[in-house]
Structures are given as C-alpha cells and as structure tokens.
Design a protein around this motif. Structure first.
Motif, PDB file in Angstrom:
ATOM      1  N   GLY A 388       0.620  -1.368  -0.127  1.00 42.01           N
ATOM      2  CA  GLY A 388       0.090  -0.013  -0.030  1.00 42.01           C
ATOM      3  C   GLY A 388       0.923   1.337  -0.013  1.00 42.01           C
ATOM      4  N   PRO A 389       0.262   2.309   0.240  1.00 42.19           N
ATOM      5  CA  PRO A 389      -0.983   2.554   1.392  1.00 42.19           C
ATOM      6  C   PRO A 389      -2.219   2.147   0.898  1.00 42.19           C
ATOM      7  CG  PRO A 389      -0.515   4.575  -0.144  1.00 42.19           C
ATOM      8  CD  PRO A 389       0.569   3.444  -0.518  1.00 42.19           C
ATOM      9  N   GLU A 390      -2.488   1.797  -0.346  1.00 42.75           N
ATOM     10  CA  GLU A 390      -3.779   1.016  -0.619  1.00 42.75           C
ATOM     11  C   GLU A 390      -3.415  -0.253  -1.509  1.00 42.75           C
ATOM     12  OE1 GLU A 390      -6.653   1.778   0.586  1.00 42.75           O
ATOM     13  OE2 GLU A 390      -6.597   3.621   1.198  1.00 42.75           O
ATOM     14  N   PRO A 391      -4.483  -1.197  -1.502  1.00 45.50           N
ATOM     15  CA  PRO A 391      -4.016  -2.375  -2.247  1.00 45.50           C
ATOM     16  C   PRO A 391      -3.581  -2.177  -3.676  1.00 45.50           C
ATOM     17  CG  PRO A 391      -5.754  -2.810  -0.820  1.00 45.50           C
ATOM     18  CD  PRO A 391      -5.658  -1.175  -0.504  1.00 45.50           C
ATOM     19  N   GLY A 392      -2.614  -2.565  -4.343  1.00 44.59           N
ATOM     20  CA  GLY A 392      -2.156  -2.461  -5.579  1.00 44.59           C
ATOM     21  C   GLY A 392      -1.416  -1.223  -5.942  1.00 44.59           C
ATOM     22  N   ILE A 393      -0.844  -0.566  -4.695  1.00 48.20           N
ATOM     23  CA  ILE A 393      -0.099   0.587  -4.975  1.00 48.20           C
ATOM     24  C   ILE A 393       1.394   0.122  -4.594  1.00 48.20           C
ATOM     25  CG2 ILE A 393       0.370   2.892  -4.422  1.00 48.20           C
ATOM     26  CD1 ILE A 393      -2.467   3.406  -4.357  1.00 48.20           C
ATOM     27  N   ALA A 394       2.340   0.403  -5.176  1.00 44.47           N
ATOM     28  CA  ALA A 394       3.909   0.168  -4.831  1.00 44.47           C
ATOM     29  C   ALA A 394       4.333   1.463  -4.535  1.00 44.47           C
ATOM     30  CB  ALA A 394       4.627  -0.725  -5.842  1.00 44.47           C
ATOM     31  N   ILE A 395       5.154   1.908  -3.551  1.00 43.99           N
ATOM     32  CA  ILE A 395       5.657   3.054  -3.347  1.00 43.99           C
ATOM     33  C   ILE A 395       7.215   3.353  -3.608  1.00 43.99           C
ATOM     34  CG2 ILE A 395       6.182   4.736  -1.111  1.00 43.99           C
ATOM     35  CD1 ILE A 395       3.428   5.104  -2.284  1.00 43.99           C
ATOM     36  N   GLN A 396       7.467   4.227  -4.027  1.00 47.10           N
ATOM     37  CA  GLN A 396       8.920   4.627  -4.260  1.00 47.10           C
ATOM     38  C   GLN A 396       9.419   5.786  -3.543  1.00 47.10           C
ATOM     39  OE1 GLN A 396       8.421   5.098  -8.701  1.00 47.10           O
ATOM     40  NE2 GLN A 396      10.527   4.470  -8.680  1.00 47.10           N
ATOM     41  N   HIS A 397      10.372   5.924  -3.007  1.00 42.39           N
ATOM     42  CA  HIS A 397      11.095   6.999  -2.354  1.00 42.39           C
ATOM     43  C   HIS A 397      12.167   7.853  -2.997  1.00 42.39           C
ATOM     44  CE1 HIS A 397       9.244   5.291   1.218  1.00 42.39           C
ATOM     45  NE2 HIS A 397       9.358   4.198   0.508  1.00 42.39           N
TER      46      HIS A 397
END
Length: 435
Positions: A388-397
């Motif tokens: 997440g923050p929601e299903p199906g979302i991948a976070i970069q930094h």
C-alpha cells in the motif's frame, strides 16, 4: 516533413504510426502497416500484446521522450521470448499517443481494448494519462499498471475504496508523504527564519492532491503554505500570485503546474523580483528539455528524483544497471537521460513478471491478480504492490536533486539530499536557488 495542403497526415506522423504504433518484440511476428500479423510461425495465443499509452505530443510530451527507446530495448531484451503459462511467448507492443489530453487518453485506451485486443495496458505521465487509462481498463476488465502520478491523485481521483483498491488497475510511484520526506529536509537545511512557503498550485487533479495532502503535511510539521490560489492551466499572467508571495516574505517555494506554465511563472517571478532562497518543484523540471528551455534560470532549482543513473538498481529482465541504461539512451538518441526512462522500463518489467507468474497469461483476471500481489526488484528498485498505502499501489522514495550546468550536456541533476533513500549516493551540496 510533408506539409502538402489537404493531406492531413505528415510524414513524421506516418513514421510514428508505423514505426512505433505497433512493434512486435521477439522477431516471430511483425505488424504490417495495415494491421495484420505476418510471418508469425506461432499461434495468436503465443503472442502477448501490451498497450503503451503516454503523452508523446503536447505540453506533457517530455514525460514520453524516452518511450521509443524503451520499446527498442524491450525488443532486444526479449527477442527470444520467455516462458509463461507453460510455453514460450513473444511480446507485441502497441503504442498510443494521448496528445497530452485526458479525453484522448480514454479514446486510445478504448482502441487498445476493443480493436487491438491487448492483454495488458501500461501507461505513464501524470493523472491526465494514468487516470483515464486506468478507468477504462477497470471498466473493461483489462490488467493495467501505470506510473508517474501521485498515488492520491490516482486513487482518490478515481474514487477508490479505501482498503479495497481496484481489481484490474495498479500503480507504482509515490505520494504526499514521500514528497514531504524529499522536500522538507532541504527546506530545513536552508536555515530560513520564516516558516512560510509560497505554493503555486493550479486547479487540476495533480495540484489539488498537493493542496490537500502536502498542504496538510506542511502544517503538521510547522510550515505555513502561502497558497497563490487556484488557477486554470495555460495561464499567461501570474502577477497576482507573485505579489502575494512577495508580500508574505516567503523564502521557500513549491509548485505543481504543467511545464509551460512553470516556465511562464518563473520568468515573471524573476522579472518581478520574487526570488525565493530555495525552489522545490514537482511535476516540472523533471526532464532536461525543461532545464534547457529556462537556461540560466534553471540553476539550483530542486526537484524530486525517483530514478537516475546514480540509483543502484538493475533490470529484472537482463541485469542492465541504471547507469548502463542511461548511457545506452544517450548513445542511441544523442539525448540526456530522463527519469521517465527508468519508470517506463519498469512498466514492461512488471508486465513480464505478471505474465510469468500467471498460470495462464491470457487470463486477464489471473494476470490482474498477479499485478495486485506483486513484489519484485528491478530498474526502479524494490516495488511491493501489497504494502500500500492502498492495495495495488507500490511506493518509491525520491531523493532531492538540483539542476546545475553539466559537462556532457548543458544541464544535469546533482543529487543533494538522500534523506528519504540512503541507497542513492549524494553527488553534491545543497545550494540556494537564489543566493
């Protein structure tokens, strides 16, 4: 270029349509100019079709400047095909241009689904692309992954249900928390007395996500956003906003406009003597063409950097490093690397991963489920769509970078703050935009 009156179709447009509009990867099949598969040597079930939707022309064209090169790279990397669902598969890519228009994005996505019969659609380049593309895929049950759009603008802008997400559509990028992690440390390091931050946010999906999300985060951390007020994209006069910013005494500046508007604003700001100590911008100044357009006014403008040749990541397809990909792009095109190069490359990595993991890569429900549950590491680093923050979302930094005069090219990015991702090495000191 053929500008013969009455033709309605330029030679450049023809080449784009034939040369990039339908590209078969692997050499086992090629699309003819009129559309059919020729000389395949394999059945249609052996070919997996990917649609790529991006703004190749119009004011957002810089987001798609590396697309044709990435397609070429995929052609080479996957020329022998790969195994998915128990047999060898080849990849065919069909490219569509949104012309930087959300309505057009909807239309070309419908074409990919209804006429081209693609198995999966990828898209990139702000919510004007990602949202209409994803909406059409969700409605039609076609697996989809997009990038380069703040997740809040993508998720909430599409009325996503918290905790559920979407069945067919996924995204990798980042959101307001990550922008804060990138920008706030640079603000702190400027040592300014005032906590006021001038904020130029238009009235569109992207900027409203910043107004609501980043604005709230700023207040929580003791910063005071001086909102210049909503305006329509394409504005020609920013005198009112500049006067408000000057009156506030803000020494920091942030913005999320379309690129042409930022160029207009920044030139007027200099003319009207609004020179913030540090400018940290989003959505603009992401690509070399924008720095070149502003010339010396680009110096030390800071922005979010989610991919660069300095990022220590490699391709999940053939092991190409970030640096090697950027070098190959420059050698092949004569142009400087762009952040979208790594992102669009990863779209295809993710598509291939989903096909490989699916029991039947022709089963759209199966492939969509593999997208939603994917966790892998590739050209954009580690991406986990289950966190997440929601299903199906991948976070970069993203890390902080500043534009400075280059050596090989006129302008280059120097990584100046890696607070949000220490894996990326710092390449220079943080300096004031306007000393």
């Amino acid at each position: 270029m053929d500008n013969t009156p009455g033709t309605g179709f330029s030679r450049r447009s023809f080449l784009q349509t034939v040369g990039m509009g339908a590209v078969a990867l692997g050499g086992s099949s090629v699309l003819s100019a009129c559309g059919g598969l020729k000389g395949t040597g394999s059945s249609a079930s052996d070919v997996l079709k990917i649609g790529l939707v991006s703004p190749q022309t119009g004011p957002l064209a810089s987001f798609a400047s590396s697309d044709s090169f990435v397609v070429k790279q995929m052609n080479e990397a996957l020329r022998k095909g790969f195994t998915a669902g128990g047999k060898k598969r080849m990849i065919e890519i069909v490219v569509k241009d949104t012309q930087s228009n959300a309505t057009r994005a909807t239309e070309v996505t419908q074409q990919l689904i209804n006429s081209d019969k693609v198995d999966l659609i990828v898209g990139s380049g702000t919510p004007d692309t990602t949202n209409p593309v994803a909406d059409q895929c969700e409605a039609s049950g076609v697996p989809n992954v997009t990038t380069i759009a703040p997740w809040e603008a993508w998720f909430h802008g599409r009325n996503g249900t918290p905790g559920e997400g979407f069945q067919y559509t996924t995204l990798f990028f980042f959101g307001m928390d990550q922008f804060a992690e990138c920008f706030f440390p640079m603000w702190e390091r400027m040592g300014v007395e005032s906590k006021d931050v001038a904020a130029l946010w238009p009235d569109d999906t992207d900027a409203n996500a910043f107004r609501d999300g980043l604005g709230a985060a700023m207040k929580e951390q003791g910063w005071n956003p001086i909102d210049g007020g909503k305006y329509q994209n394409g504005a020609a006069d920013f005198s009112a906003q500049i006067a408000k910013f000057k009156k506030s005494g803000a020494e920091l500046f942030t913005t999320t406009p379309i690129p042409p508007d930022f160029q207009t604003f920044w030139k007027q700001a200099q003319q009207q003597d609004f020179r913030p100590k540090l400018a940290t911008v989003a959505k603009v100044m992401l690509f070399p063409a924008e720095a070149e357009a502003l010339g010396q006014l680009s110096n030390n403008i800071a922005t979010d950097i989610w991919w660069s040749p300095s990022h220590p990541y490699t391709s999940s397809i053939d092991g190409t490093t970030s640096k090697e990909l950027a070098t190959a792009f420059a050698k092949d095109t004569g142009n400087q690397w762009t952040q979208a190069l790594g992102s669009v490359y990863s779209l295809f990595e993710i598509a291939v991963e989903a096909f490989k993991k699916a029991d039947d890569p022709k089963d759209k429900d199966d492939v969509a489920e593999k997208l939603r549950t994917m966790s892998y590491t590739g050209m954009s680093g580690p991406l986990d769509f289950t966190k997440g923050p929601e299903p199906g979302i991948a976070i970069q930094h993203p890390v902080g970078g500043q534009w400075r005069p280059g050596t090989e090219f006129d302008w280059d990015i120097s990584i100046v703050d890696n607070s949000a991702n220490t894996e990326v090495p710092v390449g220079g000191d943080l300096e004031p935009t306007n000393a």
